[in-house]
Design a protein around this motif. Sequence first.
Motif, PDB file in Angstrom:
ATOM      1  N   THR A 294      -8.095   2.133  -0.197  1.00 56.91           N
ATOM      2  CA  THR A 294      -7.460   0.813  -0.104  1.00 56.91           C
ATOM      3  C   THR A 294      -6.124   0.903   0.629  1.00 56.91           C
ATOM      4  O   THR A 294      -5.826   0.089   1.514  1.00 56.91           O
ATOM      5  CB  THR A 294      -7.245   0.232  -1.512  1.00 56.91           C
ATOM      6  N   ILE A 295      -5.314   1.896   0.270  1.00 58.78           N
ATOM      7  CA  ILE A 295      -4.000   2.040   0.911  1.00 58.78           C
ATOM      8  C   ILE A 295      -4.157   2.392   2.385  1.00 58.78           C
ATOM      9  O   ILE A 295      -3.409   1.900   3.239  1.00 58.78           O
ATOM     10  CB  ILE A 295      -3.162   3.080   0.160  1.00 58.78           C
TER      11      ILE A 295
ATOM     12  N   GLY B 116       1.525  -4.697  -5.350  1.00 57.95           N
ATOM     13  CA  GLY B 116       0.836  -3.446  -5.086  1.00 57.95           C
ATOM     14  C   GLY B 116       0.789  -2.543  -6.308  1.00 57.95           C
ATOM     15  O   GLY B 116      -0.226  -1.867  -6.556  1.00 57.95           O
TER      16      GLY B 116
ATOM     17  N   LEU C  28      -4.928  -0.756   4.225  1.00 61.74           N
ATOM     18  CA  LEU C  28      -3.731  -1.595   4.344  1.00 61.74           C
ATOM     19  C   LEU C  28      -2.826  -1.079   5.459  1.00 61.74           C
ATOM     20  O   LEU C  28      -2.223  -1.869   6.196  1.00 61.74           O
ATOM     21  CB  LEU C  28      -2.978  -1.631   3.015  1.00 61.74           C
ATOM     22  N   CYS C  29      -2.738   0.241   5.603  1.00 63.20           N
ATOM     23  CA  CYS C  29      -1.952   0.820   6.702  1.00 63.20           C
ATOM     24  C   CYS C  29      -2.574   0.473   8.055  1.00 63.20           C
ATOM     25  O   CYS C  29      -1.861   0.180   9.030  1.00 63.20           O
ATOM     26  CB  CYS C  29      -1.839   2.331   6.543  1.00 63.20           C
TER      27      CYS C  29
ATOM     28  N   GLY D 229       0.786  -1.226   0.000  1.00 68.38           N
ATOM     29  CA  GLY D 229       0.000   0.000   0.000  1.00 68.38           C
ATOM     30  C   GLY D 229       0.814   1.269   0.000  1.00 68.38           C
ATOM     31  O   GLY D 229       0.947   1.947  -1.025  1.00 68.38           O
TER      32      GLY D 229
ATOM     33  N   TRP E 223      -2.371   8.927   4.733  1.00 67.27           N
ATOM     34  CA  TRP E 223      -3.254   8.348   3.728  1.00 67.27           C
ATOM     35  C   TRP E 223      -4.726   8.612   4.038  1.00 67.27           C
ATOM     36  O   TRP E 223      -5.533   8.793   3.105  1.00 67.27           O
ATOM     37  CB  TRP E 223      -2.988   6.854   3.583  1.00 67.27           C
TER      38      TRP E 223
END
Length: 480
Positions: A446-447, A411, A450-451, A278, A349
């Motif tokens: 999405t990122i 990714g 993921l974080c 991500g 993010w």
Amino acid sequence: MALSDKDTRWKTIMLALVAAEVASAFEVSMAFAALPTFYRLFQDPALVGWVITAYLLVAAAASAICGRIGDLYGRSRVLIGMLILAALGSLISALSSSLEGIVFGRAVQGVAAAVLPLCFGLVRENISQARIPLCIGIVAGTASTAAGIGFVLGGVCIDYLSWHWIFYISTAVAVLGLLLVIAFLPVSAGKASEEKVDILGGVLFAPAVAGILFALTKGSAWGWDDQRTLWLGGGSLVLLAFWAWYEARHSNPLIDVRLFANRQLAMSNLCYALIALGAMQFAQVLFVLLQQPTWTGVGLGMAATAAAALKLPSSLVAIVAAPWGGVVAGRHGGRRALLYGLFFLVTGWAALTLHHSTIWFVGFAVILNGIGTAIAFSAVPNLIVEAVPAQRVSEVTGLSQVIRTTFMAIGAQMIAFIFATQTISDPAQGPGTYPAGPAFQLAFLTITLLCVLSVFAALALPKRRPDASREAVAQPASHS
């Protein structure tokens, strides 16, 4: 090399190694500036993503095997081979007019990822003990600095020359590095060994992952129930399962999947994988967002050079953030340092998910991402040092490098796939197909998720006092 030679020739040796690492760093970074141009030329965001993905998949395999091959046959010989292939791949991409040719050249360039660990090993081999810390710092600093310069230089090529010049310059720099290595780097002696190199285990995962990603890329065009999609995707999954089975039973595997039985190693590498999947896609998302035309309703319409310059602050803050993360890991353990880094990543993010329509705000998010990534990537090696015996640190950090690069490749294609889900084009505004606003929103969301998952993985790490590992924390992790 005699000690007197090490004392007198270290400057010319370092010149050769720095030139080789500049070539490697340029191969990584310069192509990102060309992604919006490739969207306009080839009008398929998902396939354009392979310009990054192909490089990273080969890079993962090269990172896995080249260190071991260098030990057996001589690091200098392997470095020369890597630079020849890097120059050849760059030239193929420069002379290509089709996306397929560019991607093939990028795949050949992927071997350049093996240059950095080889340079670390060559420093130990050719530099006197008193100068090793300084010289390792020079090589590591070159990797970061040259990558930042590569972003800007790539932008200059796009704005004032053409995308072909990105690869012409990469070719020239690789050839220059090759000539300096041949001229100044002593020939390495290989180490006689009856132990066979697990080349199959080192490279087999790359085509398996590539097949899965390509099936996902072409699934919407071919049809998800099309035989090509099913055979390619299913066959690649079988190949990946065979690779895992083969490595788990190998007596001396190059990628030792059994190490994941250790909870700290498993969770640390899971964090590495999620960050690579991500947050490490920042350059791919950033350059497209900043350079995309404003008529698309989401792009900020910046020139490529200006977009690259906006990323420079993240490289500058990393110079301070990474050592600070090491200090935190030394005092309180790698788990706390990792959580600090993830805090910055989640914040950056999440902010971009909520707002990404002004340049100054995106620049602020760039800095948060730079701080978070630098701290996290200094914390994970410290977590490894805490968990494994000193004699296995290089092996396990090498495995982590392969994991990071592989998931960066996955990714990159994930972002390309997301960008292709909703696109916008307008013949009245000129040729080109670009990601639409909802595609960017989905990518940011999405990122961010993921974080957040990385935070949960970090919280699952055992609380461990650094104690005796503090001495090892100060040492750079590398392949030897």
